[in-house]
Design an enzyme around this catalytic site. Structure first.
Site, mmCIF file in Angstrom:
data_model
loop_
_atom_site.group_PDB
_atom_site.id
_atom_site.type_symbol
_atom_site.label_atom_id
_atom_site.label_comp_id
_atom_site.label_asym_id
_atom_site.label_seq_id
_atom_site.Cartn_x
_atom_site.Cartn_y
_atom_site.Cartn_z
ATOM 1 C CG ASN A 35 0.088 -12.416 4.076
ATOM 2 O OD1 ASN A 35 -0.717 -13.241 3.663
ATOM 3 N ND2 ASN A 35 1.389 -12.660 4.096
ATOM 4 C CB ALA A 36 -0.084 -6.449 6.004
ATOM 5 C CD GLN A 66 -3.105 -0.984 0.476
ATOM 6 O OE1 GLN A 66 -3.445 0.125 0.056
ATOM 7 N NE2 GLN A 66 -3.811 -2.072 0.220
ATOM 8 C CB ALA A 68 3.123 -5.990 -4.935
ATOM 9 N N GLY A 69 0.379 -8.198 -3.817
ATOM 10 C CA GLY A 69 -0.791 -8.876 -4.363
ATOM 11 C C GLY A 69 -0.398 -10.172 -5.039
ATOM 12 C CG ASP A 84 -4.346 -9.119 -2.041
ATOM 13 O OD1 ASP A 84 -4.892 -8.089 -2.493
ATOM 14 O OD2 ASP A 84 -3.375 -9.085 -1.277
#
Length: 392
Positions: A223-224, A147, A313-314, A278
């Site tokens: 994740n994250a 992000q 990234a996705g 995602d």
């Protein structure tokens, strides 16, 4: 094939909420499931007949976390882009999805939401757009992942209320450890919007408090988010242990280790785990370097990483592949896991009255799969959105 033409799918292995029929048939009329029965199908001369020849019929997949695919991105803010990704998603068995935003300026997010509001009433020939998943911008920059950290901020009334007023957001992801975001949790829940913890460095107690405010969902579990520690369980510990929180899972076997996938399954069970892709706009495109959002990424061997630092990234994942991977990680058959790809998502965003399972009167959202979970046919509300034979 139109929604008005009756369809009979025969000689199929059909998985419903209560049964798994080894050989059965199903009838679709006016876009709805009108009959399901084991054995031989009746004669119906005016119907389109699909002979499944033993293939498995599941409810169409519901992807509530998808940013794009086939060159299209939700942040294009364009109805044609949303239609393009809807057709792409149908190739992976998706019959419904939420268009998921990125953290960005208020103007760009607003434009994306307005496009979604327009497109959800249109027929694209692909998966049905059910609304928006607002992922960000109210996140924690310490866990920003891919992000855009420069746009991460706290929830502001003058910005967020007009977004909610568009009546298109069904799922809202934020970092609940910030007190400035608490009003938004309560406001969104009061409007029937599901609220999720995402890109969060919160503590166990902070997530539990947010749950008490109405938070009921976790965005891409593991994740994250702050990890599990035996003295501070963090976000991971909270979402694993709190029984009333649904957990999304990116099941590409790269974002989450197979052993962790199995642990998540054991903690959440068949009704609280939700597969997502995602996926990003370069899903379905050749390997190479691409520019999207604010950075250059590289797609290589199915993986998408930021060129500058290697951060994931996705994904380029499809829902049928995610289900296949879940079967591998848990060593369980599809009849034990199918809910994770459809019904659980439908329940999470409150559309399970008409979508998410094979049942009389529900929308004819169906996917026919071979033994390796390759998609043969995707049917959306009684219309064929994808056929492998036609594509070949």
């Amino acid at each position: 094939m139109t929604a008005k033409t009756p369809i009979i799918i025969k000689n199929a292995r059909i998985v419903t909420e209560t049964n798994c029929y080894d050989r059965a048939w199903l009838r679709v009329e006016n876009g709805k499931i009108s009959a399901i029965s084991p054995g031989d199908s009746p004669e119906l001369p005016e119907a389109n007949i699909i002979d499944a020849t033993g293939a498995t019929l599941l409810p169409g997949f519901i992807d509530i976390h998808a940013h794009g695919g086939d060159g299209f991105d939700v942040m294009d803010g364009d109805v044609n882009s949303l239609a393009g990704m809807a057709r792409f998603f149908a190739r992976g068995g998706v019959t419904s999805f939420l268009a998921t935003t990125w953290t960005d300026s208020g103007a760009r997010i607003h434009q994306a939401l307005k496009a979604i509001a327009t497109a959800q009433d249109m027929r694209s020939g692909g998966a049905r757009l059910l609304g928006a998943h607002l992922e960000g911008p109210y996140l924690n920059a310490e866990k920003c992942g891919a992000q855009h950290s420069a746009y991460i901020r706290r929830a502001d009334l003058t910005e967020a209320l007009p977004w909610l007023d568009l009546n298109v957001i069904r799922l809202l992801s934020l970092a609940p450890e910030f007190s400035e975001n608490h009003w938004l949790i309560k406001e969104a829940v009061s409007r029937g919007v599901t609220v999720s913890v995402a890109h969060s460095n919160g503590s166990f107690d902070q997530i539990k408090s947010a749950r008490d405010l109405g938070l009921s969902h976790a965005t891409h579990a593991f994740n994250a988010m702050s990890p599990l520690h035996h003295r501070e369980p963090g976000v991971v510990g909270a979402v694993l242990s709190l029984d009333d929180i649904n957990c999304e899972l990116i099941c590409d076997l790269e974002h989450v280790h197979p052993a962790a996938i199995d642990i998540l399954w054991r903690c959440k069970g068949p009704d609280r785990l939700i597969l997502i892709t995602d996926s990003v706009k370069i899903a379905g495109m050749p390997d190479g370097r691409y520019q999207f959002s604010h950075q250059e990424v590289e797609k290589k061997d199915g993986s998408v990483r930021i060129c500058a630092d290697g951060t994931l990234a996705g994904t380029t994942l499809t829902m049928n592949a995610a289900l296949r991977n879940l079967m591998s990680a848990t060593n369980l058959p599809v009849e034990a896991l199918w809910r994770t790809a459809s019904l659980n998502a439908a329940r999470a965003i409150n559309v399970d009255d008409r979508k998410g399972s094979i049942a009389l009167g529900k929308d004819a959202d169906l996917v026919l799969l071979d033994d390796n979970l390759n998609v043969l046919i995707t049917i959306v509300e009684g219309r064929t959105a994808y056929s492998r034979d036609a594509a070949d």
